[in-house]
Design a protein around this motif. Sequence first.
Motif, mmCIF file in Angstrom:
data_model
loop_
_atom_site.group_PDB
_atom_site.id
_atom_site.type_symbol
_atom_site.label_atom_id
_atom_site.label_comp_id
_atom_site.label_asym_id
_atom_site.label_seq_id
_atom_site.Cartn_x
_atom_site.Cartn_y
_atom_site.Cartn_z
ATOM 1 N N TYR A 182 0.842 -1.191 0.000
ATOM 2 C CA TYR A 182 0.000 0.000 0.000
ATOM 3 C C TYR A 182 0.878 1.243 0.000
ATOM 4 O O TYR A 182 1.981 1.249 0.553
ATOM 5 C CB TYR A 182 -0.905 0.031 1.248
ATOM 6 N N ASP A 183 0.367 2.309 -0.599
ATOM 7 C CA ASP A 183 1.058 3.603 -0.486
ATOM 8 C C ASP A 183 0.912 4.120 0.942
ATOM 9 O O ASP A 183 -0.176 4.045 1.531
ATOM 10 C CB ASP A 183 0.451 4.624 -1.458
ATOM 11 N N TYR A 184 2.018 4.607 1.472
ATOM 12 C CA TYR A 184 2.011 5.102 2.849
ATOM 13 C C TYR A 184 2.186 6.607 2.812
ATOM 14 O O TYR A 184 3.171 7.123 2.266
ATOM 15 C CB TYR A 184 3.132 4.428 3.647
ATOM 16 N N GLU A 185 1.224 7.355 3.403
ATOM 17 C CA GLU A 185 1.152 8.803 3.201
ATOM 18 C C GLU A 185 2.303 9.579 3.825
ATOM 19 O O GLU A 185 2.587 10.704 3.430
ATOM 20 C CB GLU A 185 -0.171 9.345 3.748
ATOM 21 N N TYR A 186 2.967 8.997 4.838
ATOM 22 C CA TYR A 186 4.007 9.756 5.531
ATOM 23 C C TYR A 186 5.401 9.529 4.968
ATOM 24 O O TYR A 186 6.375 10.060 5.484
ATOM 25 C CB TYR A 186 4.003 9.408 7.026
ATOM 26 N N THR A 187 5.531 8.721 3.957
ATOM 27 C CA THR A 187 6.847 8.432 3.408
ATOM 28 C C THR A 187 6.699 8.026 1.947
ATOM 29 O O THR A 187 5.610 7.689 1.474
ATOM 30 C CB THR A 187 7.544 7.300 4.198
ATOM 31 N N THR A 188 7.819 8.087 1.270
ATOM 32 C CA THR A 188 7.796 7.663 -0.139
ATOM 33 C C THR A 188 7.801 6.144 -0.260
ATOM 34 O O THR A 188 7.569 5.605 -1.346
ATOM 35 C CB THR A 188 9.022 8.219 -0.882
ATOM 36 N N HIS A 189 8.113 5.446 0.845
ATOM 37 C CA HIS A 189 8.146 3.982 0.816
ATOM 38 C C HIS A 189 6.726 3.412 0.855
ATOM 39 O O HIS A 189 5.802 4.035 1.384
ATOM 40 C CB HIS A 189 8.935 3.431 2.001
ATOM 41 N N GLU A 190 6.610 2.219 0.309
ATOM 42 C CA GLU A 190 5.337 1.507 0.409
ATOM 43 C C GLU A 190 5.259 0.770 1.748
ATOM 44 O O GLU A 190 6.273 0.421 2.340
ATOM 45 C CB GLU A 190 5.205 0.496 -0.728
ATOM 46 N N GLN A 191 4.046 0.514 2.163
ATOM 47 C CA GLN A 191 3.812 -0.322 3.345
ATOM 48 C C GLN A 191 3.487 -1.739 2.861
ATOM 49 O O GLN A 191 2.610 -1.935 2.026
ATOM 50 C CB GLN A 191 2.636 0.226 4.167
ATOM 51 N N HIS A 192 4.232 -2.723 3.377
ATOM 52 C CA HIS A 192 4.048 -4.120 2.966
ATOM 53 C C HIS A 192 3.474 -4.912 4.142
ATOM 54 O O HIS A 192 4.067 -4.939 5.226
ATOM 55 C CB HIS A 192 5.371 -4.744 2.528
ATOM 56 N N VAL A 193 2.333 -5.528 3.918
ATOM 57 C CA VAL A 193 1.659 -6.306 4.972
ATOM 58 C C VAL A 193 1.715 -7.786 4.590
ATOM 59 O O VAL A 193 1.212 -8.189 3.530
ATOM 60 C CB VAL A 193 0.197 -5.854 5.145
ATOM 61 N N TYR A 194 2.343 -8.570 5.456
ATOM 62 C CA TYR A 194 2.495 -10.010 5.219
ATOM 63 C C TYR A 194 1.469 -10.784 6.066
ATOM 64 O O TYR A 194 1.380 -10.588 7.277
ATOM 65 C CB TYR A 194 3.900 -10.481 5.594
ATOM 66 N N SER A 195 0.723 -11.650 5.404
ATOM 67 C CA SER A 195 -0.222 -12.540 6.094
ATOM 68 C C SER A 195 0.221 -13.980 5.860
ATOM 69 O O SER A 195 0.321 -14.415 4.711
ATOM 70 C CB SER A 195 -1.642 -12.325 5.561
#
Length: 722
Positions: free
Chosen positions: A343-356
């Motif tokens: 997902y795009d993360y609003e506070y940084t240029t990095h993406e947020q990766h969620v592992y299930s």
Amino acid sequence: MSTNKKPRKASNDDDQTELDFIDGVHAADREDDQGGREDGFDADDDDGDDSDEQLDSEFQNDVEEAAEAELAALLEETGGHVKQRVGNLATKLEMYPGGAFPISQYSLYAEDIWTLFKNRFGSPRRINFVGMTQPMKELKKGMSYYVLPDFAPFGTIRSYVTSYFQASQFVLLERYLFGPNFLDGTPDSIALINHRMINKALDLAKAEGTAARHYHALFYMIRLWSSLSTQGLMPLGLALDIDMRKVDSIERRRDVMQHFAGSMSTWQPYSEDDLSELVEYALFWTEKAAPRLLDVVEYVREKKLDQTAKCTVVRYRVDTELEEKLNVKLEGKTLVEASRKSYDYEYTTHEQHVYSWLRSYCVSVDNVRNGIFVLLALITGLRAGELSSLKFDDIIKEGNGDYTIRVTRYKTADDPNVNGEVDFLPLPRFIGDKIEELKQLRSIYTLAAQGYIFQSTKSRKEMNKPTHNIVQFICRELGEATNVDRIHTHRFRKTIAEILINRNERNIDLIRHLFGHKSFAMTLKYIGRNPHLVRSVAQAIEQNYTAEFTELVSAVKNGASSGPNAIRLLDRIKARPDAFSGKQLKVTIFVYISHLLSSGEPLFIHRTAMGSYCLSTETYSSPDLPPCLEHMTGTVTNMLPNPTRCDISCKHAVVVEKAKHAIQDNVKFYSNMLEKAGDTLSERAKRMILKKIASNNEHLNNLETNKLENIDQRIPVKQVTA
């Protein structure tokens, strides 16, 4: 089969062992008098205080449980919601006139022999339509088609073994419905069938069926036929048009189950193929997959992944190590899968990766649990309720590495002791170690739950009190994973009993491996140390042998008999007549079998072709073979007798009055052979024939003498019932 037991020549002690149970003198007792048993326990400890009524009540409750499980499967297979219509037979017959479409990889529908499958040894399983009239052939094909796994409309048949068995029951429709009503299977004759005919056919099968299973098997076939017809699945002219409410009533179902509970059919063992499927599944998950899953547990703990509030893992850059550790495959199966969503993360240029990943892990842990269930059910003989209530704390590891399992047993359904009785049973190290590993697999997050061994890790629902549903869910998952039908705990006990009875080499090796023993004799002694398994196995064997043993006892009591075993049996019947009557006979047989198992002895009671009986508790090895095995070439090791080649000169033969005519025919045959072919026979052959004539005449004389004695001194005993 390798064994540590050296071939031995039968002695007088062996003869005595065969009938010790009749006097209540156990082989184990004699061993105790001579310095104690090698395994350090007394056979008399296993439920020696149980009354006959308690034993009989426990037998009956166990059988009723098995009947309920089998009947539930029967109802599910023959009715309910249609899960698929892809294989509609009527549609296929329109598309392929004559039936030129496949029903398996080996056969077409049009063929008169359907080869369903071939097992790993190349043995085919077939359904045969040869020799049937064309109308009956079409009807049988129409019904058999819908018991094949790919086309079963209710989605409950997964195994071709089940298909073969159910298709073979079509003959019951011919015997009890079509034959008595002079119906030929044509559409016109099928249209004449009404509910009165069917109820009459069911009553006839119940009253006159040569096998106890005929009644409920016919009920199965009629329900299946009606359900297929109601759903519009039968080809034109083959549908059954009746009001099934007048057949499939509450009263009829209750009657079927009560009759079912009284028949041996409630105890269907797993076939060799089914047993192999179940054990291979169990060993894959417990021996191969579990170590890989334990590596996952180690990684999760090391990275403290199970200390987060949520079950997902969040990263702000791709975690290659996590993806490597939490994506696990083995032999083409996915054990753990860490799916990643970015997902795009609003506070940084990095993406947020969620592992299930936890859900896939839990599915695999439940597979390990299911594998342990197979092993534990197979080698302990525990009931569904006893397995459901097991906790990890009930597995006790001794200082020497051996395991004991604490079991709460409920002997009867109306047991006033609501807490049950606690037993401590030995558990093979192999199984104990696997349960310890399962405990480790459940040690992360909240997967330990309430500590019940067989509760699912896929559910977060708190379990305050275990129910039979735990085992039902496991059996359902096992069926889907292995394509084995009708899995329930009673069948595991019957399977062990069948292996003990028939001594199938491949299955004996399998059981020996599970127990971790070098010889089958050691496995038998282990079974003897588990009084609950002895009871369960003995009950199943008792159901196999009661009919034959009752016939034998009745023949010896009420008629003439001959042979060393017949004399000893008659003496003991005279001494203890009550032990050989009614329900007491069942308990007598149970005690006999229990102590044979405890002492590691095989059991063999079998009718022979000429009407005599073979009664033996030995296996035989070269060079000391009984007459029925003397023809064997090569080295013979640990074989049971072969009743098809019985020679009544054998000491194990019990000759009864109904064998008299066959013996007289033998004497005539051998006498004619000497008279007509004497000049061409060698001296050795003549001596052999003269010996057979003498042996047969001796039995005839004994039968005549004993018959006269019985007329003068009739044994005052009750009528024997099975």
